[in-house]
Design a protein around this motif. Structure first.
Motif, PDB file in Angstrom:
ATOM      1  N   LEU A  29       0.833  -1.206   0.000  1.00 19.74           N
ATOM      2  CA  LEU A  29       0.000   0.000   0.000  1.00 19.74           C
ATOM      3  C   LEU A  29       0.867   1.256   0.000  1.00 19.74           C
ATOM      4  N   GLU A  30       1.887   1.251   0.838  1.00 17.91           N
ATOM      5  CA  GLU A  30       2.801   2.394   0.887  1.00 17.91           C
ATOM      6  C   GLU A  30       3.501   2.592  -0.462  1.00 17.91           C
ATOM      7  N   ALA A  31       3.919   1.487  -1.083  1.00 18.23           N
ATOM      8  CA  ALA A  31       4.588   1.576  -2.381  1.00 18.23           C
ATOM      9  C   ALA A  31       3.627   2.068  -3.464  1.00 18.23           C
ATOM     10  N   ALA A  32       2.382   1.601  -3.424  1.00 19.93           N
ATOM     11  CA  ALA A  32       1.391   2.049  -4.413  1.00 19.93           C
ATOM     12  C   ALA A  32       1.134   3.546  -4.287  1.00 19.93           C
ATOM     13  N   ILE A  33       1.018   4.014  -3.063  1.00 22.78           N
ATOM     14  CA  ILE A  33       0.819   5.456  -2.848  1.00 22.78           C
ATOM     15  C   ILE A  33       2.064   6.225  -3.294  1.00 22.78           C
ATOM     16  N   GLY A  34       3.230   5.690  -2.943  1.00 22.50           N
ATOM     17  CA  GLY A  34       4.484   6.349  -3.320  1.00 22.50           C
ATOM     18  C   GLY A  34       4.677   6.431  -4.820  1.00 22.50           C
ATOM     19  N   ILE A  35       4.393   5.336  -5.529  1.00 24.03           N
ATOM     20  CA  ILE A  35       4.591   5.347  -6.983  1.00 24.03           C
ATOM     21  C   ILE A  35       3.561   6.239  -7.662  1.00 24.03           C
ATOM     22  N   THR A  36       2.363   6.330  -7.081  1.00 23.03           N
ATOM     23  CA  THR A  36       1.351   7.244  -7.611  1.00 23.03           C
ATOM     24  C   THR A  36       1.835   8.683  -7.493  1.00 23.03           C
ATOM     25  N   ARG A  37       2.446   9.006  -6.381  1.00 23.76           N
ATOM     26  CA  ARG A  37       3.002  10.358  -6.205  1.00 23.76           C
ATOM     27  C   ARG A  37       4.130  10.617  -7.196  1.00 23.76           C
ATOM     28  N   THR A  44      11.008  13.108 -11.053  1.00 24.95           N
ATOM     29  CA  THR A  44      11.624  13.352  -9.756  1.00 24.95           C
ATOM     30  C   THR A  44      12.822  12.411  -9.646  1.00 24.95           C
ATOM     31  N   PRO A  45      14.044  12.949  -9.653  1.00 20.41           N
ATOM     32  CA  PRO A  45      15.236  12.094  -9.672  1.00 20.41           C
ATOM     33  C   PRO A  45      15.316  11.175  -8.450  1.00 20.41           C
ATOM     34  N   GLY A  46      15.480   9.891  -8.700  1.00 18.00           N
ATOM     35  CA  GLY A  46      15.658   8.923  -7.624  1.00 18.00           C
ATOM     36  C   GLY A  46      14.408   8.545  -6.860  1.00 18.00           C
ATOM     37  N   ALA A  47      13.273   9.113  -7.221  1.00 22.90           N
ATOM     38  CA  ALA A  47      12.053   8.869  -6.449  1.00 22.90           C
ATOM     39  C   ALA A  47      11.568   7.425  -6.598  1.00 22.90           C
ATOM     40  N   ARG A  48      11.642   6.881  -7.818  1.00 23.05           N
ATOM     41  CA  ARG A  48      11.216   5.488  -8.013  1.00 23.05           C
ATOM     42  C   ARG A  48      12.097   4.541  -7.214  1.00 23.05           C
ATOM     43  N   LYS A  49      13.385   4.822  -7.200  1.00 25.95           N
ATOM     44  CA  LYS A  49      14.319   3.986  -6.440  1.00 25.95           C
ATOM     45  C   LYS A  49      14.010   4.075  -4.946  1.00 25.95           C
ATOM     46  N   ASP A  50      13.638   5.243  -4.461  1.00 20.50           N
ATOM     47  CA  ASP A  50      13.274   5.393  -3.052  1.00 20.50           C
ATOM     48  C   ASP A  50      12.027   4.574  -2.714  1.00 20.50           C
ATOM     49  N   VAL A  51      11.059   4.579  -3.631  1.00 20.00           N
ATOM     50  CA  VAL A  51       9.843   3.783  -3.417  1.00 20.00           C
ATOM     51  C   VAL A  51      10.202   2.305  -3.405  1.00 20.00           C
ATOM     52  N   TRP A  52      11.033   1.872  -4.350  1.00 26.71           N
ATOM     53  CA  TRP A  52      11.453   0.467  -4.404  1.00 26.71           C
ATOM     54  C   TRP A  52      12.196   0.081  -3.135  1.00 26.71           C
ATOM     55  N   ARG A  53      13.092   0.954  -2.686  1.00 31.52           N
ATOM     56  CA  ARG A  53      13.879   0.676  -1.489  1.00 31.52           C
ATOM     57  C   ARG A  53      12.967   0.512  -0.270  1.00 31.52           C
ATOM     58  N   GLY A  54      12.008   1.392  -0.137  1.00 28.56           N
ATOM     59  CA  GLY A  54      11.064   1.289   0.980  1.00 28.56           C
ATOM     60  C   GLY A  54      10.248   0.007   0.912  1.00 28.56           C
ATOM     61  N   PHE A  55       9.796  -0.350  -0.285  1.00 24.11           N
ATOM     62  CA  PHE A  55       9.012  -1.572  -0.458  1.00 24.11           C
ATOM     63  C   PHE A  55       9.869  -2.802  -0.178  1.00 24.11           C
ATOM     64  N   ALA A  56      11.122  -2.777  -0.624  1.00 24.18           N
ATOM     65  CA  ALA A  56      12.027  -3.904  -0.398  1.00 24.18           C
ATOM     66  C   ALA A  56      12.238  -4.154   1.091  1.00 24.18           C
ATOM     67  N   VAL A  57      12.344  -3.097   1.861  1.00 22.08           N
ATOM     68  CA  VAL A  57      12.509  -3.254   3.309  1.00 22.08           C
ATOM     69  C   VAL A  57      11.289  -3.951   3.908  1.00 22.08           C
ATOM     70  N   TRP A  58      10.102  -3.552   3.477  1.00 24.54           N
ATOM     71  CA  TRP A  58       8.880  -4.208   3.953  1.00 24.54           C
ATOM     72  C   TRP A  58       8.870  -5.690   3.571  1.00 24.54           C
ATOM     73  N   LEU A  59       9.279  -5.981   2.335  1.00 24.14           N
ATOM     74  CA  LEU A  59       9.282  -7.371   1.876  1.00 24.14           C
ATOM     75  C   LEU A  59      10.283  -8.223   2.652  1.00 24.14           C
ATOM     76  N   VAL A  60      11.449  -7.663   2.944  1.00 30.53           N
ATOM     77  CA  VAL A  60      12.429  -8.396   3.747  1.00 30.53           C
ATOM     78  C   VAL A  60      11.837  -8.742   5.108  1.00 30.53           C
ATOM     79  N   LEU A  61      11.177  -7.783   5.716  1.00 26.55           N
ATOM     80  CA  LEU A  61      10.560  -8.030   7.016  1.00 26.55           C
ATOM     81  C   LEU A  61       9.459  -9.088   6.920  1.00 26.55           C
ATOM     82  N   ALA A  62       8.647  -9.019   5.879  1.00 23.82           N
ATOM     83  CA  ALA A  62       7.583 -10.018   5.704  1.00 23.82           C
ATOM     84  C   ALA A  62       8.168 -11.407   5.490  1.00 23.82           C
TER      85      ALA A  62
END
Length: 117
Positions: A29-37, A44-62
């Motif tokens: 959900l956070e990644a979907a909202i982030g990528i929509t933004r 926005t330079p690096g913004a997609r990578k930031d969204v991916w990085r945040g999502f990856a952290v969630w996936l590692v935890l899951a």
């Protein structure tokens, strides 16, 4: 006594699996909202990578939660076939986790642990 332990372990594994689903869903959900933004702002330079990085952290935890649930569930597995299937799933999740963490380190650089005296 053994039946009670199996019942507790089975319910505990279910709760841990539920936590993994919540963590992965929250991250998605956070990644979907982030990528929509990111799409709305465009270029926005690096913004997609930031969204991916945040999502990856969630996936590692899951994945960590699911691996823990697999370990707890293996206690209540009734047959060698079930134990073998759980072991295969655990190995696959562990490798997914390792490669995802390596990707994160490659993007972010190695983590430096703080040393406390």
């Amino acid at each position: 006594m053994e039946a009670a332990l199996f019942a507790i372990a089975d319910r505990l594994a279910l709760l841990i699996d539920a936590a993994a689903v919540l963590v992965a869903s929250g991250g998605a959900l956070e990644a979907a909202i982030g990528i929509t933004r990111v799409v709305a702002r465009r270029n926005t330079p690096g913004a997609r990578k930031d969204v991916w990085r945040g999502f990856a952290v969630w996936l590692v935890l899951a994945l960590e939660f699911q691996l823990a649930a697999d370990i707890v569930h293996s206690v209540v597995a009734p047959s060698w076939q079930d134990v073998g299937m759980l072991a295969a799933i655990a190995v696959i999740r562990t490798f997914l986790n390792i490669f995802l963490e390596k990707d994160l380190e490659r993007v972010d650089g190695p983590r430096v642990e703080a040393v406390t005296p």
